[in-house]
Design a protein around this motif. Sequence first.
Motif, PDB file in Angstrom:
ATOM      1  N   LYS A 356     -11.900 -95.127  68.357  1.00  9.00           N
ATOM      2  CA  LYS A 356     -11.486 -94.210  67.898  1.00  9.00           C
ATOM      3  C   LYS A 356      -9.771 -94.349  67.685  1.00  9.00           C
ATOM      4  O   LYS A 356      -9.185 -94.041  66.649  1.00  9.00           O
ATOM      5  CB  LYS A 356     -11.804 -92.820  68.264  1.00  9.00           C
ATOM      6  CG  LYS A 356     -13.395 -92.766  67.916  1.00  9.00           C
ATOM      7  CD  LYS A 356     -13.894 -91.267  68.359  1.00  9.00           C
ATOM      8  CE  LYS A 356     -15.307 -91.035  68.136  1.00  9.00           C
ATOM      9  NZ  LYS A 356     -15.995 -89.755  68.787  1.00  9.00           N
ATOM     10  N   VAL A 357      -9.520 -94.474  68.749  1.00 10.76           N
ATOM     11  CA  VAL A 357      -7.955 -94.502  69.034  1.00 10.76           C
ATOM     12  C   VAL A 357      -7.272 -95.711  68.187  1.00 10.76           C
ATOM     13  O   VAL A 357      -6.294 -95.227  67.719  1.00 10.76           O
ATOM     14  CB  VAL A 357      -7.609 -94.734  70.454  1.00 10.76           C
ATOM     15  CG1 VAL A 357      -5.963 -94.906  70.602  1.00 10.76           C
ATOM     16  CG2 VAL A 357      -7.912 -93.580  71.381  1.00 10.76           C
ATOM     17  N   GLN A 358      -7.984 -96.681  68.222  1.00 13.48           N
ATOM     18  CA  GLN A 358      -7.359 -97.896  67.222  1.00 13.48           C
ATOM     19  C   GLN A 358      -7.332 -97.602  65.955  1.00 13.48           C
ATOM     20  O   GLN A 358      -6.520 -98.094  64.947  1.00 13.48           O
ATOM     21  CB  GLN A 358      -8.118 -99.187  67.518  1.00 13.48           C
ATOM     22  CG  GLN A 358      -7.900 -99.735  69.033  1.00 13.48           C
ATOM     23  CD  GLN A 358      -8.847-100.892  69.318  1.00 13.48           C
ATOM     24  OE1 GLN A 358      -9.552-101.269  68.591  1.00 13.48           O
ATOM     25  NE2 GLN A 358      -8.603-101.346  70.547  1.00 13.48           N
ATOM     26  N   SER A 359      -8.573 -96.856  65.388  1.00  6.92           N
ATOM     27  CA  SER A 359      -8.722 -96.526  63.772  1.00  6.92           C
ATOM     28  C   SER A 359      -7.756 -95.475  63.569  1.00  6.92           C
ATOM     29  O   SER A 359      -7.098 -95.552  62.745  1.00  6.92           O
ATOM     30  CB  SER A 359     -10.168 -95.860  63.613  1.00  6.92           C
ATOM     31  OG  SER A 359     -10.833 -96.818  64.031  1.00  6.92           O
ATOM     32  N   LYS A 362      -4.230 -97.316  63.082  1.00 11.40           N
ATOM     33  CA  LYS A 362      -4.409 -98.148  61.792  1.00 11.40           C
ATOM     34  C   LYS A 362      -4.008 -97.375  60.649  1.00 11.40           C
ATOM     35  O   LYS A 362      -3.304 -97.532  59.731  1.00 11.40           O
ATOM     36  CB  LYS A 362      -5.779 -98.852  61.635  1.00 11.40           C
ATOM     37  CG  LYS A 362      -5.791-100.202  62.793  1.00 11.40           C
ATOM     38  CD  LYS A 362      -7.056-100.817  62.590  1.00 11.40           C
ATOM     39  CE  LYS A 362      -7.280-102.013  63.573  1.00 11.40           C
ATOM     40  NZ  LYS A 362      -8.687-102.838  63.262  1.00 11.40           N
ATOM     41  N   ARG A 363      -4.749 -96.125  60.911  1.00 14.30           N
ATOM     42  CA  ARG A 363      -4.793 -95.103  59.660  1.00 14.30           C
ATOM     43  C   ARG A 363      -3.042 -94.910  59.582  1.00 14.30           C
ATOM     44  O   ARG A 363      -2.568 -94.590  58.531  1.00 14.30           O
ATOM     45  CB  ARG A 363      -5.700 -93.984  59.723  1.00 14.30           C
ATOM     46  CG  ARG A 363      -7.047 -94.437  59.641  1.00 14.30           C
ATOM     47  CD  ARG A 363      -7.753 -93.252  59.172  1.00 14.30           C
ATOM     48  NE  ARG A 363      -7.781 -92.322  60.337  1.00 14.30           N
ATOM     49  CZ  ARG A 363      -8.739 -92.244  61.274  1.00 14.30           C
ATOM     50  NH1 ARG A 363      -9.583 -93.257  61.321  1.00 14.30           N
ATOM     51  NH2 ARG A 363      -8.641 -91.547  62.235  1.00 14.30           N
ATOM     52  N   GLN A 364      -2.708 -94.396  60.754  1.00  9.47           N
ATOM     53  CA  GLN A 364      -1.297 -93.871  60.800  1.00  9.47           C
ATOM     54  C   GLN A 364      -0.241 -94.912  60.331  1.00  9.47           C
ATOM     55  O   GLN A 364       0.788 -94.690  59.665  1.00  9.47           O
ATOM     56  CB  GLN A 364      -0.789 -93.540  62.213  1.00  9.47           C
ATOM     57  CG  GLN A 364       0.289 -92.871  62.480  1.00  9.47           C
ATOM     58  CD  GLN A 364       0.638 -91.574  61.584  1.00  9.47           C
ATOM     59  OE1 GLN A 364      -0.365 -90.564  61.661  1.00  9.47           O
ATOM     60  NE2 GLN A 364       1.716 -91.378  60.864  1.00  9.47           N
ATOM     61  N   GLN A 365      -0.667 -95.995  60.681  1.00 12.04           N
ATOM     62  CA  GLN A 365       0.395 -97.299  60.273  1.00 12.04           C
ATOM     63  C   GLN A 365       0.179 -97.620  58.888  1.00 12.04           C
ATOM     64  O   GLN A 365       1.164 -97.836  58.245  1.00 12.04           O
ATOM     65  CB  GLN A 365      -0.257 -98.562  61.041  1.00 12.04           C
ATOM     66  CG  GLN A 365       0.630 -99.704  60.610  1.00 12.04           C
ATOM     67  CD  GLN A 365       0.097-101.082  61.298  1.00 12.04           C
ATOM     68  OE1 GLN A 365      -0.649-101.190  62.313  1.00 12.04           O
ATOM     69  NE2 GLN A 365       0.748-102.197  61.197  1.00 12.04           N
ATOM     70  N   VAL A 366      -1.060 -97.570  58.056  1.00 11.74           N
ATOM     71  CA  VAL A 366      -1.102 -97.543  56.628  1.00 11.74           C
ATOM     72  C   VAL A 366      -0.395 -96.530  56.151  1.00 11.74           C
ATOM     73  O   VAL A 366       0.473 -96.857  55.080  1.00 11.74           O
ATOM     74  CB  VAL A 366      -2.490 -97.459  56.328  1.00 11.74           C
ATOM     75  CG1 VAL A 366      -2.906 -97.398  54.791  1.00 11.74           C
ATOM     76  CG2 VAL A 366      -3.235 -98.847  56.705  1.00 11.74           C
TER      77      VAL A 366
END
Length: 371
Positions: A356-359, A362-366
């Motif tokens: 969940k943390v990685q997801s 990634k969403r924040q990075q996008v």
Amino acid sequence: MRKTLFKWHSYGALIAMLPILIMSITGSILIFKVEIDSLLRPAHMLVDALPTTPRVNLDTLMQTTLGANPDYELGGWELFDDKSRSDAAYLIKRGTEDWNKVYINQYTGQLLSQAQPVDHYITDWLLELHYSFLLHVKGASIAFIAALIMLFLGISGMIIYRRFWTKLFTLRLGAVKRILYSDIHKMIGIISSPVMIILAFTGAYWNISGIIHEVTEHGDGEHVYITKPLHGLDISFEQLRQQSSKEIDSFQAGYLAMPHEPERNIDFYGQVDTTNPLNSEYSSVVSFDKMSGKLLSKQDIRQAGFLMVFIDSFRKLHFGYFGGLITRIIWCFLGLMPVFLAFTGFYLYWQRRQSKVQSKQKRQQVLNEAI
């Protein structure tokens, strides 16, 4: 519904992980308590008597024990007549709540040990740790809550993974670690859940019974400390023991509960010949008036109602000795399963959390790149 149950299953396991692990490990050890004690302390636990050797008069045994421990009064007495295991007397130091234990050879009258606190020896200490985490009533309350959570975990696990029965012994050994651990967790949980439910239910009952007794008897903070015998001085406990065996057919006394509190009388708990394998060795009781020795009541488990028979079965169900050595080994093995369930469950929880943390990252990075 299943997702919500799964979430609460995970939270319950995390909250109660440590106390359940303690109860699991200590409980599995205590299944073989007598054998461990006999191995570590044979001079205390074991006697060597011929099949025809009679027990020494119980009154004489009591006088010998109290004579060697003049600052104590008797609180209870474990009675054995198998020619191999010693009797054990429970002593209360006058003016205190301190219970001690001493072993005695019931065939010679010889004291086999000095009076020691009931949690002095390693397995007795483990028993206190298992039941109350060494915190007395507060610890028993924690253990009660942990047992309820354990009960919920067993039931909810069977519901969540109910379809796993079709692939009960299927392990995807070539899969990634997360999938393999998930298979192991499900398989262990499904196999051990019935025993875990039994252990949790019976343990919770004993904990709440002990808590209720302490609250109702000593909830006002006042304690009656024994300073002298609370029974008639002319009472013969040997005669009462022999009478108890006549009051109930085939009755054999296994424990004598002394009147160590004002409202208590003299109770002999014991076993009878029965076809029910779950009737315990303390299933029947014969009670006598503490001052006169007059018979007050008797309860034969073979004539008892369903509720009493059901509650009495908790002892053998909890410790697993209703089927001899085989069921004890099974109970010992399955009783340790929460250790593996905790390891695999925590690993799966941590993996989900990391995912969940990685997801989220990634969403924040996008989102940042889009801006």
